[in-house]
Design an enzyme around this catalytic site. Structure first.
Site, PDB file in Angstrom:
ATOM      1  N   LYS A  80     -36.131  15.823   7.499  1.00 58.38           N
ATOM      2  CA  LYS A  80     -35.349  15.298   8.613  1.00 58.38           C
ATOM      3  C   LYS A  80     -35.251  13.793   8.468  1.00 58.38           C
ATOM      4  O   LYS A  80     -36.129  13.155   7.884  1.00 58.38           O
ATOM      5  CB  LYS A  80     -36.062  15.612   9.938  1.00 58.38           C
ATOM      6  CG  LYS A  80     -35.173  15.563  11.143  1.00 58.38           C
ATOM      7  CD  LYS A  80     -34.669  16.944  11.500  1.00 58.38           C
ATOM      8  CE  LYS A  80     -33.880  16.956  12.778  1.00 58.38           C
ATOM      9  NZ  LYS A  80     -33.549  18.295  13.228  1.00 58.38           N
ATOM     10  N   GLY A 180     -30.465  19.557  30.069  1.00 58.41           N
ATOM     11  CA  GLY A 180     -29.636  18.899  29.063  1.00 58.41           C
ATOM     12  C   GLY A 180     -28.435  19.781  28.805  1.00 58.41           C
ATOM     13  O   GLY A 180     -28.601  20.915  28.345  1.00 58.41           O
ATOM     14  N   VAL A 181     -27.233  19.277  29.149  1.00 58.08           N
ATOM     15  CA  VAL A 181     -26.045  20.088  28.836  1.00 58.08           C
ATOM     16  C   VAL A 181     -25.165  19.327  27.853  1.00 58.08           C
ATOM     17  O   VAL A 181     -24.031  18.965  28.135  1.00 58.08           O
ATOM     18  CB  VAL A 181     -25.223  20.525  30.079  1.00 58.08           C
ATOM     19  CG1 VAL A 181     -25.557  21.932  30.473  1.00 58.08           C
ATOM     20  CG2 VAL A 181     -25.379  19.584  31.259  1.00 58.08           C
ATOM     21  N   GLY A 182     -25.749  19.082  26.678  1.00 59.39           N
ATOM     22  CA  GLY A 182     -25.042  18.403  25.600  1.00 59.39           C
ATOM     23  C   GLY A 182     -24.292  19.409  24.741  1.00 59.39           C
ATOM     24  O   GLY A 182     -23.850  20.464  25.212  1.00 59.39           O
ATOM     25  N   VAL A 184     -25.067  21.588  22.320  1.00 54.35           N
ATOM     26  CA  VAL A 184     -25.522  22.978  22.202  1.00 54.35           C
ATOM     27  C   VAL A 184     -25.475  23.661  23.562  1.00 54.35           C
ATOM     28  O   VAL A 184     -24.909  24.752  23.720  1.00 54.35           O
ATOM     29  CB  VAL A 184     -26.963  23.051  21.639  1.00 54.35           C
ATOM     30  CG1 VAL A 184     -27.445  24.496  21.627  1.00 54.35           C
ATOM     31  CG2 VAL A 184     -27.031  22.477  20.231  1.00 54.35           C
ATOM     32  N   ALA A 185     -26.047  23.003  24.564  1.00 50.75           N
ATOM     33  CA  ALA A 185     -26.229  23.687  25.848  1.00 50.75           C
ATOM     34  C   ALA A 185     -24.910  23.957  26.556  1.00 50.75           C
ATOM     35  O   ALA A 185     -24.794  24.944  27.290  1.00 50.75           O
ATOM     36  CB  ALA A 185     -27.160  22.876  26.744  1.00 50.75           C
ATOM     37  N   TYR A 186     -23.902  23.108  26.349  1.00 51.60           N
ATOM     38  CA  TYR A 186     -22.604  23.397  26.977  1.00 51.60           C
ATOM     39  C   TYR A 186     -22.093  24.752  26.460  1.00 51.60           C
ATOM     40  O   TYR A 186     -21.646  25.605  27.237  1.00 51.60           O
ATOM     41  CB  TYR A 186     -21.589  22.290  26.678  1.00 51.60           C
ATOM     42  CG  TYR A 186     -20.232  22.613  27.250  1.00 51.60           C
ATOM     43  CD1 TYR A 186     -19.958  22.371  28.596  1.00 51.60           C
ATOM     44  CD2 TYR A 186     -19.242  23.207  26.466  1.00 51.60           C
ATOM     45  CE1 TYR A 186     -18.722  22.709  29.146  1.00 51.60           C
ATOM     46  CE2 TYR A 186     -18.014  23.548  27.002  1.00 51.60           C
ATOM     47  CZ  TYR A 186     -17.758  23.295  28.338  1.00 51.60           C
ATOM     48  OH  TYR A 186     -16.545  23.643  28.878  1.00 51.60           O
TER      49      TYR A 186
HETATM   50  N1  LIG Z   1     -26.934  20.551  17.508  1.00 50.84           N
HETATM   51  C1  LIG Z   1     -27.538  21.538  16.877  1.00 50.84           C
HETATM   52  O1  LIG Z   1     -26.914  22.314  16.148  1.00 50.84           O
HETATM   53  C2  LIG Z   1     -29.019  21.754  17.056  1.00 50.84           C
HETATM   54  C3  LIG Z   1     -29.668  22.703  16.253  1.00 50.84           C
HETATM   55  C4  LIG Z   1     -31.019  22.946  16.467  1.00 50.84           C
HETATM   56  C5  LIG Z   1     -31.704  22.237  17.427  1.00 50.84           C
HETATM   57  N2  LIG Z   1     -31.055  21.302  18.179  1.00 50.84           N
HETATM   58  C6  LIG Z   1     -31.823  20.602  19.193  1.00 50.84           C
HETATM   59  O2  LIG Z   1     -31.290  20.944  20.474  1.00 50.84           O
HETATM   60  C7  LIG Z   1     -31.378  19.833  21.345  1.00 50.84           C
HETATM   61  C8  LIG Z   1     -29.990  19.484  21.868  1.00 50.84           C
HETATM   62  O3  LIG Z   1     -29.151  19.174  20.778  1.00 50.84           O
HETATM   63  P1  LIG Z   1     -27.622  18.734  21.024  1.00 50.84           P
HETATM   64  O4  LIG Z   1     -27.002  18.700  19.684  1.00 50.84           O
HETATM   65  O5  LIG Z   1     -27.022  19.553  22.084  1.00 50.84           O
HETATM   66  O6  LIG Z   1     -27.833  17.244  21.503  1.00 50.84           O
HETATM   67  P2  LIG Z   1     -26.970  16.435  22.552  1.00 50.84           P
HETATM   68  O7  LIG Z   1     -27.369  15.011  22.393  1.00 50.84           O
HETATM   69  O8  LIG Z   1     -25.537  16.779  22.471  1.00 50.84           O
HETATM   70  O9  LIG Z   1     -27.511  16.998  23.940  1.00 50.84           O
HETATM   71  C9  LIG Z   1     -28.721  16.633  24.497  1.00 50.84           C
HETATM   72  C10 LIG Z   1     -28.471  16.380  25.970  1.00 50.84           C
HETATM   73  O10 LIG Z   1     -29.711  16.167  26.616  1.00 50.84           O
HETATM   74  C11 LIG Z   1     -29.530  15.142  27.570  1.00 50.84           C
HETATM   75  N3  LIG Z   1     -30.833  14.583  27.902  1.00 50.84           N
HETATM   76  C12 LIG Z   1     -31.602  13.716  27.199  1.00 50.84           C
HETATM   77  N4  LIG Z   1     -32.745  13.465  27.855  1.00 50.84           N
HETATM   78  C13 LIG Z   1     -32.706  14.203  28.985  1.00 50.84           C
HETATM   79  C14 LIG Z   1     -33.597  14.390  30.076  1.00 50.84           C
HETATM   80  N5  LIG Z   1     -34.761  13.759  30.147  1.00 50.84           N
HETATM   81  N6  LIG Z   1     -33.248  15.236  31.070  1.00 50.84           N
HETATM   82  C15 LIG Z   1     -32.056  15.879  31.022  1.00 50.84           C
HETATM   83  N7  LIG Z   1     -31.177  15.737  30.032  1.00 50.84           N
HETATM   84  C16 LIG Z   1     -31.495  14.913  29.024  1.00 50.84           C
HETATM   85  C17 LIG Z   1     -28.567  14.177  26.914  1.00 50.84           C
HETATM   86  O11 LIG Z   1     -27.926  13.345  27.859  1.00 50.84           O
HETATM   87  C18 LIG Z   1     -27.607  15.142  26.224  1.00 50.84           C
HETATM   88  O12 LIG Z   1     -26.516  15.486  27.049  1.00 50.84           O
HETATM   89  C19 LIG Z   1     -32.046  18.726  20.527  1.00 50.84           C
HETATM   90  O13 LIG Z   1     -33.439  18.782  20.735  1.00 50.84           O
HETATM   91  C20 LIG Z   1     -31.741  19.104  19.087  1.00 50.84           C
HETATM   92  O14 LIG Z   1     -32.671  18.601  18.185  1.00 50.84           O
HETATM   93  C21 LIG Z   1     -29.739  21.051  18.016  1.00 50.84           C
HETATM   94  C1  LIG Z   2     -29.236  21.180   9.788  1.00 48.54           C
HETATM   95  C2  LIG Z   2     -28.948  20.913  11.202  1.00 48.54           C
HETATM   96  C3  LIG Z   2     -27.934  21.778  11.757  1.00 48.54           C
HETATM   97  C4  LIG Z   2     -30.233  20.786  11.862  1.00 48.54           C
HETATM   98  C5  LIG Z   2     -30.308  20.905  13.358  1.00 48.54           C
HETATM   99  N1  LIG Z   2     -30.109  19.639  13.972  1.00 48.54           N
HETATM  100  C6  LIG Z   2     -31.657  21.482  13.647  1.00 48.54           C
HETATM  101  O1  LIG Z   2     -32.509  20.847  14.200  1.00 48.54           O
HETATM  102  O2  LIG Z   2     -31.870  22.631  13.326  1.00 48.54           O
END
Ligand SMILES: NC(=O)c1ccc[n+]([C@@H]2O[C@H](COP(=O)([O-])OP(=O)(O)OC[C@H]3O[C@@H](n4cnc5c(N)ncnc54)[C@H](O)[C@@H]3O)[C@@H](O)[C@H]2O)c1
Ligand SMILES: CC(C)C[C@H](N)C(=O)O
Length: 364
Positions: A80, A180-182, A184-186
């Site tokens: 990472k 957190g509705v970023g 992924v969560a959206y």
């Molecule tokens: N994007 C991916 O494909 C992926 C894959 C595996 C794991 N993840 C993990 O999932 C999580 C979310 O990823 P994402 O890509 O949606 O990120 P993102 O940045 O789009 O969403 C994260 C959201 O969390 C909010 N946030 C941060 N701190 C907060 C708090 N204290 N309380 C409430 N909300 C808060 C942010 O404002 C943001 O909207 C991360 O931990 C990431 O490592 C993501």
């Molecule tokens: C390779 C990526 C899609 C990794 C992703 N951010 C994860 O934590 O799994």
């Protein structure tokens, strides 16, 4: 932090510090284990309190990727990157190009993709300098943004966990508190809404909350209130360490299933929720959809094939729950066992020298 002591304790292979004054790049690439293949893991851009916090995050996240990739059945190791900076203000083209050159310098030992604070556009710029990047634009025949696929995997895993807790995997009528509705969560909320779940959401970004309220009829609460909600499932989808001494005593949910990496602040918190009878879907098993999707690019991306594998997260969670029940251990340990056993099996079987070894990027 005594770095070598820490690396020795958890068996890290390599830690790379990348600095480029002109662009302001300060990046840390952590490679945990490459027994199964090149280390694949995303790049996080975040405003860390200090350098030690950034190093620690890179190390913890890299180890998580080793376990995630192993448990997902991928022939990939774990790594990472963290870039120190504010993704809203500090990005520039030179920064990602400089970073791409550092990745290229590792000659394939590390392959990157998106994580919190980085986008498909950033990956495209990195791609100007290196082949060792995934999650680039579909225009390149690539898989694009991994978040919707991660969300689908979390949805599938949540259903498997719900089945263990409630006797049915239907989420209709279930109340789910999403933190957190970023990105992924959206998308996760969309699947849950379509199935008829009731959503409670929070985010530090008010616009993100508003979007979920408008699109999915979610009820919004303040960030600190999310833990005390009367709900069936708590879905941590922001940053890590939200399962800790403070929050556990507030939780009312019977299931914890969400996208965030490193949800347990310490492993003892995994023991604690197990003793409380909460069904915990281990973070790196349930959130592997994104990495499964980007990893498919290494074979020439096929969306259908990738999605089929992501659907399998349901079965992976079931497998972990079975091991947990069979061996009487918490689910986080059951997941570790699954991943470690696979790595160990492969470590032992890799004994033949091949003159022209198969290249992971050969069919791209
Ligand atoms: N994007 C991916 O494909 C992926 C894959 C595996 C794991 N993840 C993990 O999932 C999580 C979310 O990823 P994402 O890509 O949606 O990120 P993102 O940045 O789009 O969403 C994260 C959201 O969390 C909010 N946030 C941060 N701190 C907060 C708090 N204290 N309380 C409430 N909300 C808060 C942010 O404002 C943001 O909207 C991360 O931990 C990431 O490592 C993501
Ligand atoms: C390779 C990526 C899609 C990794 C992703 N951010 C994860 O934590 O799994």
């Amino acid at each position: 932090m005594e770095l070598f002591k820490y690396m020795e304790k958890y068996d890290y292979e390599q830690l790379v510090f990348c600095q480029d004054e002109q662009s302001g790049l300060k990046a840390i690439i952590a490679i945990h284990d490459t027994t199964l293949g090149p280390a694949l893991g995303g790049t996080r851009m975040w405003t860390y309190e200090n350098e030690e916090a950034a190093i620690e995050d890179a190390l913890r996240l890299a180890k998580g990727m080793t376990y995630k990739n192993a448990a997902a059945g991928l022939n990939l190791g774990g790594g990472k990157t963290v870039i120190i900076g504010d993704p809203r203000k500090d990005k520039n083209e030179e920064m990602f190009r400089a970073f791409g050159r550092f990745i290229q310098g590792l000659n394939g030992r590390y392959i990157t993709a998106e994580d919190v604070g980085t986008t498909v556009e950033d990956m495209d710029i990195i791609h100007d300098e290196t082949d060792y990047v995934t999650g680039i634009s579909p225009a390149f025949g690539s898989s694009g943004n991994p978040s919707p696929v991660t969300a689908y995997g979390v949805y599938r895993g949540m259903k498997a966990a719900a089945k263990a807790a409630f006797g049915t995997d239907s989420l209709e009528g279930k109340t789910i508190a999403v933190q957190g509705v970023g990105n992924v969560a959206y998308n996760l909320c969309r699947h849950l809404h379509e199935e008829g779940a009731n959503l409670i959401v929070t985010d530090i970004n008010k616009q993100s909350v508003q979007r979920a309220v408008e699109d999915f009829g979610a009820r919004a609460v303040d960030p600190e209130e999310i833990y005390t909600q009367d709900c069936d499932i708590y879905a941590p989808c922001a940053l890590g360490a939200t399962i800790n001494d403070d929050t556990i005593r507030q939780l009312k949910a019977k299931v914890i299933a969400g996208a965030a990496n490193n949800q347990l602040k310490e492993t003892r918190h995994g023991d604690q929720i197990h003793e409380m009878g909460i069904v915990y879907a281990p973070d790196y098993v349930i959130n592997a959809g994104g990495v499964i999707n980007v990893a498919d690019e290494l074979n020439g991306y096929n969306a259908e094939r990738a999605l089929k594998k992501v659907e399998g997260i349901y079965g992976n969670i079931e497998r972990v729950l079975d091991i947990s029940q069979r061996d009487g251990i918490p689910t986080y340990l059951a997941a570790d066992r699954l991943a470690e056993e696979r790595i160990e099996r492969m470590r032992r079987s890799r004994s033949q020298f091949l003159q022209n070894g198969h290249s992971v990027l050969s069919r791209r």
